[in-house]
Design an enzyme around this catalytic site. Sequence first.
Site, short mmCIF file in Angstrom:
data_model
loop_
_atom_site.label_atom_id
_atom_site.label_comp_id
_atom_site.label_asym_id
_atom_site.label_seq_id
_atom_site.Cartn_x
_atom_site.Cartn_y
_atom_site.Cartn_z
N LYS A 24 31.17 36.59 40.62
CA LYS A 24 30.32 37.53 41.37
C LYS A 24 28.84 37.10 41.34
CE LYS A 24 33.54 40.74 42.51
NZ LYS A 24 34.12 41.89 41.83
N ARG A 61 40.12 40.84 36.12
CA ARG A 61 40.56 40.29 37.40
C ARG A 61 39.80 38.98 37.63
NH1 ARG A 61 38.85 40.24 42.68
NH2 ARG A 61 40.43 40.56 44.29
N1 HH2 Z 1 36.57 42.51 43.53
C1 HH2 Z 1 36.91 41.99 44.71
C2 HH2 Z 1 38.05 42.44 45.40
N2 HH2 Z 1 38.85 43.39 44.87
N3 HH2 Z 1 39.35 44.88 43.11
C3 HH2 Z 1 39.02 45.42 41.93
N4 HH2 Z 1 39.81 46.37 41.39
N5 HH2 Z 1 37.91 45.03 41.23
C4 HH2 Z 1 37.06 44.07 41.71
O1 HH2 Z 1 36.04 43.76 41.04
C5 HH2 Z 1 37.36 43.47 42.98
C6 HH2 Z 1 38.53 43.92 43.66
C7 HH2 Z 1 36.05 40.91 45.31
O2 HH2 Z 1 36.53 39.63 44.97
P1 HH2 Z 1 37.39 38.74 45.98
O3 HH2 Z 1 38.74 39.36 46.18
O4 HH2 Z 1 37.44 37.34 45.52
O5 HH2 Z 1 36.52 38.74 47.28
P2 HH2 Z 1 36.81 39.33 48.71
O6 HH2 Z 1 36.80 40.81 48.59
O7 HH2 Z 1 35.65 38.81 49.53
O8 HH2 Z 1 38.13 38.83 49.19
#
Ligand code: HH2
Length: 290
Positions: free
Chosen positions: A235, A269
Amino acid sequence: MTEARATSPGQTGTAIPPKTANLLARLLGLGRPVVMGVLNVTPDSFSDGGRFLDPQRALDHARRMVAEGADILDVGAESTRPYGGAVAVSREEEVRRLEPVLPAVAALGVPVSIDTMKAAVAAAALAAGAAIVNDVWGLQRDRDLARVVAEHGVPVVIMHNREAADPAIDIMADIAAFFSRSLDIADRAGIARDKIVLDPGIGFGKTPAQSVIAIARLGELRSFGLPLLVGASRKRFIDTVSPAPPDQRIGGSIASHLLAVENGAAIVRTHDVAETVQAFRVAAAIRDAR
Ligand code: HH2
């Protein structure tokens, strides 16, 4: 059990089958931090957009994460855009991306969570083998999602979110108030309390400084009496402390997750499963030798 798991150096033999009754209790009973690996079947995720849109590459990556020791695979088909610039994805498109991937990923033998804010997508994913719902809007965006979760009797991750960051607010008070609203929605829908995980939503509707605070003061959220999940992986707040592009933030991600666990997180995660599992094992060995 898959071939990848059986031959993996990271194999621990503690995988919890997806359709286990009391899945959440079994995961939390592993006696160590639970590692959730991220699988983004998206063209535009902030750190790995486009890498796993191809179904075969997605499945290969899922296999790899299982071999590396992931306890849960979190599959998402819409970027949740913690840093804005969202291009909304229709539920049809989200389901279309998941269809060629989800059943095969669920068959790997590790519980799959579906990262979606849409009830219809969650229902389709649960029918295709997902066993957990992960909602980055904490059941507050699509009011039908709580009903879907209750009907399926599956665990749900309630994540804190805000439309926009406000540096002037007390972020911990905002997170607590948000959780109270979500828990009320969950309660009214009939979701059992022991199926709920709370997540402060690192990077979502927060300044980088507020993301740091959310990890530093995570322990305050223990008062809800529910398991906590932290997703600090790659992040942006890491970049503000120690500048690096998303794929070079593994050190900062691991530091964040180790401290989050120290402050009460039960689940982390991560995009980087092998490195995270190694860090937790070494931390545990050092702790045990004290
Ligand atoms: N962060 C992201 C997506 N989903 N779910 C939970 N529960 N907690 C988190 O911190 C979280 C999440 C963002 O990360 P990423 O999936 O890599 O990015 P994107 O949303 O751009 O696909």
